[in-house]
Design an enzyme around this catalytic site. Structure first.
Site, PDB file in Angstrom:
ATOM      1  NE  ARG A 171     -10.737  10.710 -21.618  1.00 44.66           N
ATOM      2  CZ  ARG A 171     -10.147   9.826 -22.342  1.00 44.66           C
ATOM      3  NH1 ARG A 171     -10.728   8.674 -22.466  1.00 44.66           N
ATOM      4  NH2 ARG A 171      -9.166  10.054 -22.991  1.00 44.66           N
ATOM      5  CG  HIS A 183     -12.278  36.731 -11.796  1.00 42.65           C
ATOM      6  ND1 HIS A 183     -12.814  36.502 -13.299  1.00 42.65           N
ATOM      7  CD2 HIS A 183     -12.495  35.739 -11.194  1.00 42.65           C
ATOM      8  CE1 HIS A 183     -12.963  35.084 -13.436  1.00 42.65           C
ATOM      9  NE2 HIS A 183     -12.925  34.699 -12.005  1.00 42.65           N
ATOM     10  CG  ASP A 226      -9.376  31.216  -8.299  1.00 42.14           C
ATOM     11  OD1 ASP A 226      -9.688  30.549  -9.333  1.00 42.14           O
ATOM     12  OD2 ASP A 226     -10.105  31.158  -7.292  1.00 42.14           O
ATOM     13  CG  HIS A 252     -17.556  34.337 -14.352  1.00 38.65           C
ATOM     14  ND1 HIS A 252     -16.282  33.775 -13.856  1.00 38.65           N
ATOM     15  CD2 HIS A 252     -18.269  34.521 -13.209  1.00 38.65           C
ATOM     16  CE1 HIS A 252     -16.310  33.935 -12.333  1.00 38.65           C
ATOM     17  NE2 HIS A 252     -17.517  34.241 -12.032  1.00 38.65           N
ATOM     18  CE  LYS A 300     -10.078  31.211 -13.201  1.00 42.28           C
ATOM     19  NZ  LYS A 300     -10.371  31.418 -11.923  1.00 42.28           N
TER      20      LYS A 300
HETATM   21  C1  BG6 Z   1     -13.979  31.463 -10.204  1.00 44.03           C
HETATM   22  C2  BG6 Z   1     -12.979  31.099  -9.426  1.00 44.03           C
HETATM   23  O1  BG6 Z   1     -13.250  32.127 -11.492  1.00 44.03           O
HETATM   24  O2  BG6 Z   1     -14.535  32.646  -9.743  1.00 44.03           O
HETATM   25  C3  BG6 Z   1     -13.560  30.754  -7.988  1.00 44.03           C
HETATM   26  O3  BG6 Z   1     -12.073  29.996  -9.963  1.00 44.03           O
HETATM   27  C4  BG6 Z   1     -14.392  31.736  -7.376  1.00 44.03           C
HETATM   28  O4  BG6 Z   1     -12.656  30.265  -7.069  1.00 44.03           O
HETATM   29  C5  BG6 Z   1     -15.400  32.421  -8.527  1.00 44.03           C
HETATM   30  O5  BG6 Z   1     -15.107  30.949  -6.375  1.00 44.03           O
HETATM   31  C6  BG6 Z   1     -16.254  33.510  -7.994  1.00 44.03           C
HETATM   32  O6  BG6 Z   1     -17.104  33.755  -9.096  1.00 44.03           O
HETATM   33  P1  BG6 Z   1     -18.483  34.591  -8.674  1.00 44.03           P
HETATM   34  O7  BG6 Z   1     -19.112  34.677  -9.980  1.00 44.03           O
HETATM   35  O8  BG6 Z   1     -19.379  33.639  -7.673  1.00 44.03           O
HETATM   36  O9  BG6 Z   1     -18.182  35.757  -7.918  1.00 44.03           O
END
Ligand code: BG6
Length: 489
Positions: free
Chosen positions: A41, A240, A235, A178, A148
């Site tokens: 924006r 994950h 989260d 991820h 997400k």
């Molecule tokens: C994210 C979460 O998806 O993954 C975060 O929203 C978290 O809260 C993060 O800190 C952790 O990812 P990584 O790759 O640092 O382990």
């Protein structure tokens, strides 16, 4: 190819996406002609956007900036100011992209990346369609990447998926988790299915139990606005940790085709035994961190963090005991735990094999042998190790646990690509294997819903743990009640 990043001047773009694209450029993996257009924006010129990107890459890239390489990369960067609710909507974005693509000789294949809050997913997709940026009638590719969180419960996830499905085909939708892009997570399949030593052991006959720990040293930081509505179960676990579980527990797929692999991951999610009603209290532990110390430095408790409600009931830690009701894993407990403000950032999956019988070397009840453990270190010290009992040299039979240890760093050298590098590349080549299909996202939500519903009705006070501890005592009791202990990563 044109990559259009909605939220192009945001945190995700600065920390992850632009550094990932820069590293792909350094490795010569980007298409020779590429345009990366940030959309937001705020008015910003192309030059200002290039400076913004450079600052982000300088700070967050795994490799330092090389000025000559950067200069070539920077030519691909543009910024387009656009909002969703003004009358022209995204039409001016389409005009600008068309001009840039024409000047660069691109045919108009596009990837739209929604690096925006989830409330904007549906409106952005709707506006893309209204501005005719998806079906342009020229056979051009139009793919969508969704970050997400996809919803905060099953209902909202379905609503987002429905809205997106009105505009994009499922085959063109790339939902990011991820963790699936991490090298070590991809290596789980290679380890299991490219080595005849491991796969025959991965079942109830040989495995006693499995532990998955995803520990973070960081607290909630500046993300309370989002995190207060989420908590650790939404989260981290819903996405994950359940994906890690699926990688460890899935059946061998009959091919590496995306949907074949995704079908097998889905099977695991669909085989999870529901945790409902009173079982939630018995099998799930949640907690918040209280003030404590991280590496000797005092840190505030969760409720004292900026923008956190002082009476907040949002969990920053969760531990679970899970069962997979299929033939392979029947009766084998999977213990999962994740939390913020734990002693260190470390993620690991450990597969604990059954003990040898209490005879021969294991006959002495007061000196039981350690069971073999296969530990897969997801991060930061990427690699895996196998614990083995071995004889200490000398005239007596003394047995000592030793480790066969593999470290990515010392074996392959350099740093592994970031998850986002692999994932962005996969979208460019059209490989959906490492992305979440709609059915998997919804199956995961369906499984966590009874836990969330039970918590929503509970008035129990939330346990706490001092920042810098491995969670509350309840998490220890959860696993110790089954005769096991958490393995520190
Ligand atoms: C994210 C979460 O998806 O993954 C975060 O929203 C978290 O809260 C993060 O800190 C952790 O990812 P990584 O790759 O640092 O382990």
């Amino acid at each position: 190819m044109t990559i259009v990043i909605f939220g192009g001047a945001g945190d995700l773009a600065r920390r992850k996406l632009l550094p990932a694209l820069y590293n792909l450029h350094v490795d010569g993996l980007l298409p020779p002609r590429i345009v990366i257009a940030g959309v937001g924006r705020k008015p910003m010129s192309d030059d200002e956007y290039r400076a913004f990107a450079k600052a982000g890459v300088a700070k967050f890239s795994r490799r330092p900036i090389d000025e000559a390489t950067w200069a070539i990369f920077a030519e691909a960067l543009f910024f387009v100011t656009a909002g969703l609710d003004d009358e022209p909507g995204l039409a001016p974005l389409g005009t600008r992209l068309g001009t840039i693509e024409h000047e660069r000789g691109l045919n108009g294949d596009r990837i739209y990346y929604l690096a925006v809050p989830p409330t904007l997913f549906a409106p952005t997709v709707k506006e893309l369609a209204r501005a005719r940026l998806v079906e342009r009638g020229s056979g051009c590719i139009a793919r969508l990447i969704v970050e997400k969180p996809i919803g905060r419960d099953l209902e909202s996830a379905r609503a987002i998926n429905d809205a997106i499905a009105e505009v994009f085909d499922e085959k063109d939708i790339y939902r990011i988790d991820h963790y699936l892009g991490k090298e070590t997570v991809q290596n789980i399949l290679v380890m299991r299915f490219a080595n005849s030593i491991f796969e025959p052991l991965f079942n109830k006959r040989y495995v006693d139990h499995v532990q998955i720990t995803v520990a973070e040293e960081e607290g909630v930081g500046t993300r309370a606005g989002y995190y207060e509505q989420a908590g650790a179960l939404r989260d981290m676990v819903q996405n994950h940790l359940l994906q890690l579980l699926a990688m460890v527990a899935m059946e061998p797929p009959h091919s590496l085709e995306a949907d074949v692999v995704r079908d097998e991951r889905l099977e695991v999610l669909q085989s999870l035994r529901p945790i409902e009603g009173a079982s939630v209290d018995a099998q799930v532990v949640r907690a918040q961190y209280a003030a404590g110390f991280i590496v000797g430095r005092p840190v505030p408790g969760y409720r004292e963090e900026p923008n956190v409600n002082p009476q907040s009931r949002t969990e920053a830690f969760v531990a679970l005991q899970i069962y997979i009701d299929n033939w392979r894993w029947a009766g084998v407990p999977f213990f999962l735990r994740t939390g913020k403000r734990l002693p260190k950032r470390a993620s690991q999956i450990s597969v604990h094999l059954k003990e040898v019988p209490p005879i021969l070397f294991n006959a002495n009840p007061s000196a039981r042998l350690d069971a073999n453990v296969l530990s897969i270190r997801i991060q930061p010290d990427e690699g895996f190790s196998l614990g083995i009992s071995s004889k200490v040299p000398g005239p007596q039979v003394r047995i000592y646990p030793v480790k066969m240890d593999f470290h990515y760093g010392s074996t392959f050298g350099g740093t592994s690509p970031e998850a986002y590098e692999r994932l962005l590349l996969d979208v460019m080549v059209g490989d959906t294997t490492l992305f979440m299909r709609r059915d998997a996202v919804e199956a995961a939500w369906q499984w966590v819903m009874p836990i969330l519903d039970h918590w929503a009705q509970s008035q129990d006070s939330l346990p706490t743990y001092p920042a810098g501890d491995w969670g509350p005592p309840g998490a220890e009791r959860l696993i110790e009640s089954t005769g096991h202990r958490w393995l520190a990563p």
